[in-house]
Write a protein that holds these residues in place. Structure first.
Motif, PDB file in Angstrom:
ATOM      1  N   ASP A   7       0.831  -1.210   0.000  1.00 11.03           N
ATOM      2  CA  ASP A   7       0.000   0.000   0.000  1.00 11.03           C
ATOM      3  C   ASP A   7       0.863   1.256   0.000  1.00 11.03           C
ATOM      4  O   ASP A   7       2.036   1.234   0.373  1.00 11.03           O
ATOM      5  N   ASP A   8       0.273   2.345  -0.448  1.00 12.81           N
ATOM      6  CA  ASP A   8       1.005   3.601  -0.627  1.00 12.81           C
ATOM      7  C   ASP A   8       1.617   4.129   0.669  1.00 12.81           C
ATOM      8  O   ASP A   8       2.743   4.621   0.664  1.00 12.81           O
ATOM      9  N   VAL A   9       0.895   4.032   1.761  1.00 11.08           N
ATOM     10  CA  VAL A   9       1.406   4.535   3.045  1.00 11.08           C
ATOM     11  C   VAL A   9       2.665   3.774   3.442  1.00 11.08           C
ATOM     12  O   VAL A   9       3.675   4.367   3.836  1.00 11.08           O
ATOM     13  N   THR A  10       2.621   2.466   3.323  1.00  5.62           N
ATOM     14  CA  THR A  10       3.775   1.642   3.678  1.00  5.62           C
ATOM     15  C   THR A  10       4.933   1.910   2.733  1.00  5.62           C
ATOM     16  O   THR A  10       6.086   2.014   3.169  1.00  5.62           O
ATOM     17  N   TRP A  11       4.641   2.048   1.448  1.00  5.09           N
ATOM     18  CA  TRP A  11       5.717   2.285   0.482  1.00  5.09           C
ATOM     19  C   TRP A  11       6.406   3.615   0.753  1.00  5.09           C
ATOM     20  O   TRP A  11       7.623   3.734   0.637  1.00  5.09           O
ATOM     21  N   ARG A  12       5.664   4.630   1.160  1.00  4.89           N
ATOM     22  CA  ARG A  12       6.285   5.924   1.487  1.00  4.89           C
ATOM     23  C   ARG A  12       7.236   5.783   2.676  1.00  4.89           C
ATOM     24  O   ARG A  12       8.298   6.408   2.716  1.00  4.89           O
ATOM     25  N   LYS A  13       6.881   4.937   3.648  1.00  2.00           N
ATOM     26  CA  LYS A  13       7.776   4.690   4.777  1.00  2.00           C
ATOM     27  C   LYS A  13       9.058   4.005   4.301  1.00  2.00           C
ATOM     28  O   LYS A  13      10.152   4.324   4.777  1.00  2.00           O
ATOM     29  N   ILE A  14       8.920   3.081   3.372  1.00  4.28           N
ATOM     30  CA  ILE A  14      10.088   2.394   2.812  1.00  4.28           C
ATOM     31  C   ILE A  14      10.966   3.385   2.062  1.00  4.28           C
ATOM     32  O   ILE A  14      12.193   3.367   2.189  1.00  4.28           O
ATOM     33  N   GLU A  15      10.338   4.264   1.302  1.00  3.38           N
ATOM     34  CA  GLU A  15      11.105   5.281   0.574  1.00  3.38           C
ATOM     35  C   GLU A  15      11.870   6.194   1.538  1.00  3.38           C
ATOM     36  O   GLU A  15      13.022   6.547   1.277  1.00  3.38           O
ATOM     37  N   LYS A  16      11.258   6.564   2.646  1.00  2.00           N
ATOM     38  CA  LYS A  16      11.942   7.400   3.638  1.00  2.00           C
ATOM     39  C   LYS A  16      13.143   6.674   4.224  1.00  2.00           C
ATOM     40  O   LYS A  16      14.203   7.270   4.425  1.00  2.00           O
ATOM     41  N   GLU A  17      12.985   5.386   4.495  1.00  3.93           N
ATOM     42  CA  GLU A  17      14.117   4.597   5.001  1.00  3.93           C
ATOM     43  C   GLU A  17      15.212   4.504   3.949  1.00  3.93           C
ATOM     44  O   GLU A  17      16.397   4.531   4.276  1.00  3.93           O
ATOM     45  N   HIS A  18      14.816   4.411   2.699  1.00  2.00           N
ATOM     46  CA  HIS A  18      15.785   4.361   1.606  1.00  2.00           C
ATOM     47  C   HIS A  18      16.624   5.640   1.595  1.00  2.00           C
ATOM     48  O   HIS A  18      17.856   5.592   1.512  1.00  2.00           O
ATOM     49  N   VAL A  19      15.965   6.770   1.703  1.00  2.00           N
ATOM     50  CA  VAL A  19      16.675   8.055   1.732  1.00  2.00           C
ATOM     51  C   VAL A  19      17.610   8.115   2.938  1.00  2.00           C
ATOM     52  O   VAL A  19      18.769   8.525   2.808  1.00  2.00           O
ATOM     53  N   LYS A  20      17.129   7.690   4.111  1.00  2.00           N
ATOM     54  CA  LYS A  20      17.972   7.693   5.306  1.00  2.00           C
ATOM     55  C   LYS A  20      19.207   6.817   5.117  1.00  2.00           C
ATOM     56  O   LYS A  20      20.312   7.188   5.519  1.00  2.00           O
ATOM     57  N   ALA A  21      19.022   5.666   4.481  1.00  2.00           N
ATOM     58  CA  ALA A  21      20.140   4.749   4.254  1.00  2.00           C
ATOM     59  C   ALA A  21      21.166   5.341   3.296  1.00  2.00           C
ATOM     60  O   ALA A  21      22.377   5.220   3.513  1.00  2.00           O
ATOM     61  N   VAL A  22      20.699   5.996   2.248  1.00  2.00           N
ATOM     62  CA  VAL A  22      21.611   6.616   1.284  1.00  2.00           C
ATOM     63  C   VAL A  22      22.393   7.742   1.953  1.00  2.00           C
ATOM     64  O   VAL A  22      23.610   7.863   1.777  1.00  2.00           O
ATOM     65  N   ILE A  23      21.718   8.550   2.747  1.00  2.00           N
ATOM     66  CA  ILE A  23      22.393   9.638   3.454  1.00  2.00           C
ATOM     67  C   ILE A  23      23.409   9.084   4.449  1.00  2.00           C
ATOM     68  O   ILE A  23      24.541   9.564   4.537  1.00  2.00           O
ATOM     69  N   ALA A  24      23.020   8.052   5.181  1.00  2.00           N
ATOM     70  CA  ALA A  24      23.900   7.473   6.201  1.00  2.00           C
ATOM     71  C   ALA A  24      25.141   6.826   5.600  1.00  2.00           C
ATOM     72  O   ALA A  24      26.228   6.901   6.175  1.00  2.00           O
ATOM     73  N   THR A  25      24.964   6.184   4.447  1.00  2.00           N
ATOM     74  CA  THR A  25      26.087   5.456   3.841  1.00  2.00           C
ATOM     75  C   THR A  25      26.829   6.255   2.784  1.00  2.00           C
ATOM     76  O   THR A  25      27.938   5.889   2.408  1.00  2.00           O
ATOM     77  N   GLN A  26      26.199   7.328   2.303  1.00  2.00           N
ATOM     78  CA  GLN A  26      26.760   8.115   1.199  1.00  2.00           C
ATOM     79  C   GLN A  26      27.011   7.233  -0.030  1.00  2.00           C
ATOM     80  O   GLN A  26      27.941   7.463  -0.790  1.00  2.00           O
TER      81      GLN A  26
END
Length: 58
Positions: A7-26
């Motif tokens: 569902d869209d709500v869950t996918w948006r949470k996954i996308e936010k985690e994706h962004v956090k992971a990219v920022i954290a790992t560069q």
């Protein structure tokens, strides 16, 4: 790979985690890698009480 609807709500949470992971790992990470780690981490921590809570919310 099997496909299931997320569902869209869950996918948006996954996308936010994706962004956090990219920022954290560069580093560039695939969304499937993030989804895999989130699922595996969840599988390590879920218990029968969580399933009962799911039933109560429905």
């Amino acid at each position: 790979m099997p496909t299931k609807h997320i569902d869209d709500v869950t996918w948006r949470k996954i996308e936010k985690e994706h962004v956090k992971a990219v920022i954290a790992t560069q580093k560039s990470l695939k969304d499937t890698d993030i989804l895999r780690i989130l699922i595996n981490k969840g599988l390590e921590t879920i218990n029968e009480d969580d399933y009962q809570e799911l039933i109560k919310r429905k």
